[in-house]
Scaffold this motif. Structure first.
Motif, PDB file in Angstrom:
ATOM      1  N   GLU A  37       7.205   7.242 110.209  1.00 31.83           N
ATOM      2  CA  GLU A  37       8.313   7.140 109.256  1.00 31.83           C
ATOM      3  C   GLU A  37       8.982   8.486 109.074  1.00 31.83           C
ATOM      4  OE1 GLU A  37       5.704   7.334 105.158  1.00 31.83           O
ATOM      5  OE2 GLU A  37       6.052   5.405 106.136  1.00 31.83           O
ATOM      6  N   LEU A  38      10.218   8.433 108.570  1.00 35.52           N
ATOM      7  CA  LEU A  38      10.956   9.664 108.325  1.00 35.52           C
ATOM      8  C   LEU A  38      10.425  10.326 107.062  1.00 35.52           C
ATOM      9  CD1 LEU A  38      14.655   8.565 109.024  1.00 35.52           C
ATOM     10  CD2 LEU A  38      13.164   9.943 110.482  1.00 35.52           C
ATOM     11  N   GLY A  39      10.576  11.636 106.967  1.00 38.75           N
ATOM     12  CA  GLY A  39      10.160  12.296 105.729  1.00 38.75           C
ATOM     13  C   GLY A  39       9.906  13.768 105.946  1.00 38.75           C
ATOM     14  N   GLU A  40       9.545  14.440 104.868  1.00 39.43           N
ATOM     15  CA  GLU A  40       9.262  15.876 104.899  1.00 39.43           C
ATOM     16  C   GLU A  40       8.032  16.144 104.057  1.00 39.43           C
ATOM     17  OE1 GLU A  40       9.508  19.001 105.465  1.00 39.43           O
ATOM     18  OE2 GLU A  40      11.115  19.181 106.926  1.00 39.43           O
ATOM     19  N   ILE A  41       7.470  17.316 104.228  1.00 33.74           N
ATOM     20  CA  ILE A  41       6.271  17.660 103.462  1.00 33.74           C
ATOM     21  C   ILE A  41       6.618  17.952 102.001  1.00 33.74           C
ATOM     22  CG2 ILE A  41       5.034  18.567 105.446  1.00 33.74           C
ATOM     23  CD1 ILE A  41       5.745  21.392 104.246  1.00 33.74           C
ATOM     24  N   GLY A  42       5.616  17.875 101.141  1.00 32.08           N
ATOM     25  CA  GLY A  42       5.806  18.189  99.727  1.00 32.08           C
ATOM     26  C   GLY A  42       5.765  19.682  99.524  1.00 32.08           C
ATOM     27  N   ALA A  43       6.919  20.307  99.546  1.00 32.83           N
ATOM     28  CA  ALA A  43       7.007  21.754  99.332  1.00 32.83           C
ATOM     29  C   ALA A  43       8.438  22.080  98.948  1.00 32.83           C
ATOM     30  CB  ALA A  43       6.611  22.509 100.600  1.00 32.83           C
ATOM     31  N   GLY A  44       8.642  23.286  98.485  1.00 33.76           N
ATOM     32  CA  GLY A  44       9.988  23.697  98.110  1.00 33.76           C
ATOM     33  C   GLY A  44      10.724  24.314  99.274  1.00 33.76           C
ATOM     34  N   HIS A  92      30.025  34.174  98.204  1.00 35.14           N
ATOM     35  CA  HIS A  92      29.616  33.510  99.452  1.00 35.14           C
ATOM     36  C   HIS A  92      30.283  32.162  99.699  1.00 35.14           C
ATOM     37  CE1 HIS A  92      26.670  36.651  99.592  1.00 35.14           C
ATOM     38  NE2 HIS A  92      26.028  36.209  98.540  1.00 35.14           N
ATOM     39  N   GLY A  93      31.090  31.695  98.777  1.00 34.43           N
ATOM     40  CA  GLY A  93      31.821  30.440  98.994  1.00 34.43           C
ATOM     41  C   GLY A  93      30.999  29.183  98.800  1.00 34.43           C
ATOM     42  N   ALA A  94      29.742  29.314  98.406  1.00 40.80           N
ATOM     43  CA  ALA A  94      28.878  28.154  98.123  1.00 40.80           C
ATOM     44  C   ALA A  94      27.693  28.645  97.310  1.00 40.80           C
ATOM     45  CB  ALA A  94      28.397  27.499  99.422  1.00 40.80           C
ATOM     46  N   VAL A  95      26.973  27.726  96.692  1.00 41.62           N
ATOM     47  CA  VAL A  95      25.861  28.125  95.823  1.00 41.62           C
ATOM     48  C   VAL A  95      24.549  28.191  96.612  1.00 41.62           C
ATOM     49  CG1 VAL A  95      26.956  27.089  93.801  1.00 41.62           C
ATOM     50  CG2 VAL A  95      25.254  25.765  95.120  1.00 41.62           C
ATOM     51  N   SER A  96      23.515  28.688  95.949  1.00 41.93           N
ATOM     52  CA  SER A  96      22.172  28.663  96.511  1.00 41.93           C
ATOM     53  C   SER A  96      21.349  27.723  95.634  1.00 41.93           C
ATOM     54  CB  SER A  96      21.591  30.072  96.473  1.00 41.93           C
ATOM     55  OG  SER A  96      20.315  30.088  97.067  1.00 41.93           O
ATOM     56  N   ARG A  97      20.523  26.898  96.264  1.00 44.84           N
ATOM     57  CA  ARG A  97      19.694  25.962  95.478  1.00 44.84           C
ATOM     58  C   ARG A  97      18.236  26.063  95.899  1.00 44.84           C
ATOM     59  NH1 ARG A  97      24.094  22.287  96.475  1.00 44.84           N
ATOM     60  NH2 ARG A  97      25.221  22.043  94.526  1.00 44.84           N
ATOM     61  N   LEU A  98      17.361  25.799  94.949  1.00 40.27           N
ATOM     62  CA  LEU A  98      15.929  25.717  95.224  1.00 40.27           C
ATOM     63  C   LEU A  98      15.558  24.249  95.101  1.00 40.27           C
ATOM     64  CD1 LEU A  98      14.994  28.825  93.088  1.00 40.27           C
ATOM     65  CD2 LEU A  98      15.076  28.684  95.580  1.00 40.27           C
ATOM     66  N   LEU A 139       2.489  22.781  95.169  1.00 39.42           N
ATOM     67  CA  LEU A 139       3.437  22.316  94.149  1.00 39.42           C
ATOM     68  C   LEU A 139       2.623  21.977  92.914  1.00 39.42           C
ATOM     69  CD1 LEU A 139       5.867  19.723  95.796  1.00 39.42           C
ATOM     70  CD2 LEU A 139       6.508  21.887  94.743  1.00 39.42           C
ATOM     71  N   VAL A 140       3.039  22.530  91.792  1.00 40.96           N
ATOM     72  CA  VAL A 140       2.256  22.417  90.567  1.00 40.96           C
ATOM     73  C   VAL A 140       3.098  21.770  89.476  1.00 40.96           C
ATOM     74  CG1 VAL A 140       1.290  23.894  88.750  1.00 40.96           C
ATOM     75  CG2 VAL A 140       0.842  24.421  91.146  1.00 40.96           C
ATOM     76  N   ASP A 141       2.507  20.859  88.737  1.00 44.34           N
ATOM     77  CA  ASP A 141       3.220  20.257  87.604  1.00 44.34           C
ATOM     78  C   ASP A 141       3.505  21.311  86.554  1.00 44.34           C
ATOM     79  OD1 ASP A 141       3.922  17.599  87.659  1.00 44.34           O
ATOM     80  OD2 ASP A 141       1.802  16.989  87.618  1.00 44.34           O
ATOM     81  N   ARG A 142       4.741  21.419  86.157  1.00 42.85           N
ATOM     82  CA  ARG A 142       5.101  22.452  85.168  1.00 42.85           C
ATOM     83  C   ARG A 142       4.310  22.249  83.872  1.00 42.85           C
ATOM     84  NH1 ARG A 142       9.437  25.489  82.920  1.00 42.85           N
ATOM     85  NH2 ARG A 142       8.217  27.169  81.994  1.00 42.85           N
ATOM     86  N   SER A 143       4.022  20.972  83.552  1.00 36.24           N
ATOM     87  CA  SER A 143       3.324  20.694  82.294  1.00 36.24           C
ATOM     88  C   SER A 143       1.915  21.316  82.297  1.00 36.24           C
ATOM     89  CB  SER A 143       3.234  19.191  82.062  1.00 36.24           C
ATOM     90  OG  SER A 143       2.563  18.605  83.144  1.00 36.24           O
ATOM     91  N   ARG A 144       1.383  21.619  83.497  1.00 36.59           N
ATOM     92  CA  ARG A 144       0.045  22.234  83.574  1.00 36.59           C
ATOM     93  C   ARG A 144       0.103  23.753  83.397  1.00 36.59           C
ATOM     94  NH1 ARG A 144      -3.916  20.470  88.000  1.00 36.59           N
ATOM     95  NH2 ARG A 144      -5.277  21.361  86.426  1.00 36.59           N
ATOM     96  N   VAL A 145       1.317  24.306  83.506  1.00 37.69           N
ATOM     97  CA  VAL A 145       1.471  25.767  83.318  1.00 37.69           C
ATOM     98  C   VAL A 145       2.672  26.027  82.403  1.00 37.69           C
ATOM     99  CG1 VAL A 145       0.337  26.658  85.401  1.00 37.69           C
ATOM    100  CG2 VAL A 145       2.655  25.791  85.570  1.00 37.69           C
ATOM    101  N   PRO A 146       2.627  25.484  81.174  1.00 38.62           N
ATOM    102  CA  PRO A 146       3.826  25.545  80.316  1.00 38.62           C
ATOM    103  C   PRO A 146       4.245  26.968  79.950  1.00 38.62           C
ATOM    104  CG  PRO A 146       1.904  24.760  79.076  1.00 38.62           C
ATOM    105  CD  PRO A 146       1.488  24.831  80.506  1.00 38.62           C
ATOM    106  N   ASN A 147       3.307  27.915  80.021  1.00 38.57           N
ATOM    107  CA  ASN A 147       3.670  29.285  79.609  1.00 38.57           C
ATOM    108  C   ASN A 147       4.219  30.144  80.741  1.00 38.57           C
ATOM    109  OD1 ASN A 147       2.848  28.732  77.018  1.00 38.57           O
ATOM    110  ND2 ASN A 147       0.703  29.233  77.509  1.00 38.57           N
TER     111      ASN A 147
END
Ligand SMILES: Cc1cc2nc3c(=O)[nH]c(=O)nc-3n(C[C@H](O)[C@H](O)[C@H](O)COP(=O)(O)OP(=O)(O)OC[C@H]3O[C@@H](n4cnc5c(N)ncnc54)[C@H](O)[C@@H]3O)c2cc1C
Length: 389
Positions: A38-45, A100-106, A189-197
């Motif tokens: 199947e099509l897809g990508e790994i879980g990462a940023g 740069h004529g366009a934005v950067s996204r994460l 990849l970490v749930d933000r709720s686990r590292v709220p600070n």
């Protein structure tokens, strides 16, 4: 000009999928062959820089991307032990549009891939899953592709989008096997709720040290924190380049680092930390062999220190599609234009990325303070949709 060519794209990663969409949008007949079921990508940023976002806009996907991730507001370099700000770079929508004529996204890689999948007109003729290429040959009339499932197919032109370990590169181009670059990478990849600070100001933060580095940024509207941890190693010989690891190994490497770094690593869900021994190959002098060419990591598998590997693949894809549009069925002309427009720039980033790894993890503290895009800032406004071909 009418388009009668059938172009085979081997590999449906971010490079192959962008090429598939860009070619289809120009009325060009493509078949994508992908080894996975199947099509897809790994879980990462992933950093989708302004150069890549220009292509995304050109493909008509800007609104979809904006809904997935807003422009990165700032980036910074933080001290690895104290968390002190050593460099702070305001970015944001207006600054990036102006410079740069366009934005950067994460972003989350799976989101980028899924948006491309939606834009791709897939049917049984254009998408072949469970097609692992095992051999390729060509004659005066076309290219023959052989697959592990026993199938054989013929195309007029084949583009290798099959990544770092490209079989097509091995079979048709003068290349050495992938070699270990001396860098390990652990990603999670970490749930933000686990590292709220944990602070997300700066949005993209790198913590460089001698021979090691940690970088983190939020994805999916801040619900997840993506991280990449790097360390220089000598003589890594694992056959597996991509495997799961226990976080104990990462915690040992980053022991004594500031609370945010250690907290993020600790919060990694069990069995969800991926380890890579980063491999690469030397830049090539040519990407053309008859009716076959290379794109993305198959052409230029670079280290990730400029966050540009996929960006370069996306640029390649847009330029390739424009070249076939401009040259009609004259595939030789199209491939020549493509190589001429792309090879120099991609090879330049290949070298710059390796050098950036050295400055990021330098023994000299002043080297480590440099902006993440140091050395390539002037290259970020490149527009693959309009550059001369
Ligand atoms: C730690 C790390 C962080 C990174 N961060 C960034 C970042 O922030 N920004 C960025 O732009 N880049 C980043 N990169 C680089 C980026 O991941 C790659 O450059 C990019 O994914 C290359 O895309 P591709 O389509 O060329 O190859 P791949 O993504 O490798 O895709 C190749 C595809 O071909 C398929 N395939 C392989 N062999 C065959 C075969 N024989 N037959 C059929 N199909 C086959 C595979 O299954 C796969 O789908 C990073 C890389 C690493 C390792």
């Amino acid at each position: 000009m009418g388009h009668k060519l059938k172009i085979g794209l081997v590999g449906a990663g971010l490079g192959g999928m962008t090429a598939a969409v860009a070619l289809q949008q120009r009325g060009i007949n493509v078949v994508v062959y992908e080894q996975s079921p199947e099509l897809g990508e790994i879980g990462a940023g992933i950093t989708v820089g302004p150069n890549a976002n220009r292509v995304i806009t050109g493909l008509g996907l800007e609104d979809e991307f904006e809904a997935l991730a807003s422009a990165t507001p700032h980036a910074g370099i933080l001290h690895y032990e104290t968390g002190e700000r050593l460099n702070y770079i305001p970015r944001g929508h207006d600054a990036y549009m102006k410079d740069h004529g366009a934005v950067s996204r994460l972003m989350h890689r799976a989101d980028v891939h899924a948006a491309l999948e939606r834009a791709f007109n897939a049917d049984e003729d254009s998408l072949k899953l469970k097609y692992k290429l095992t051999d390729i040959s060509q004659d005066d009339d076309g290219v023959t592709l052989k697959f592990a499932n026993g199938e054989t197919d013929r195309v007029d032109v084949a583009i290798a989008c099959d990544g770092l370990k490209s079989i097509i590169r091995d079979k048709l181009f003068p290349t050495e096997p992938p070699v270990f670059t001396g860098y390990m990478a652990w990603r999670g990849l970490v749930d933000r709720s686990r590292v709220p600070n944990v602070s997300v100001d700066p949005h993209f933060a790198a913590y460089p040290a001698e021979d090691k580095m940690f970088a983190r940024y939020p994805v999916r509207h801040g619900t997840l924190i993506n991280y990449v941890a790097n360390a220089r190693r000598s003589g890594y010989t694992s056959e597996s380049w991509k495997d799961q690891t226990d976080i104990t190994e990462v915690l040992e490497e980053f022991e004594g680092w500031c609370d945010d770094v250690v907290g993020i690593i600790r919060a990694t869900p069990e069995g969800r930390c991926n380890r890579w021994a980063l491999h690469s190959r030397k830049p090539l002098d040519s990407w053309i062999k008859g009716r076959v060419s290379l794109l993305g990591d198959a052409a230029h598998p670079m280290t990730p220190f400029h966050g540009m590997g996929a960006g370069m693949a996306i640029e390649d894809a847009a330029v390739l599609a424009r070249c076939f549009e401009a040259s009609g069925d004259d595939w030789q002309d199209a491939l020549r234009r493509y190589e001429c427009a792309r090879l120099g720039r991609a090879n330049k980033f290949h070298v710059a990325s390796l050098e950036r790894g050295q400055t990021y993890m330098s023994a000299k503290p002043d080297d480590r303070k440099q902006s993440p895009s140091a050395g390539v800032e002037d290259e970020l406004g490149y527009d693959a949709m309009t550059v001369a071909i």
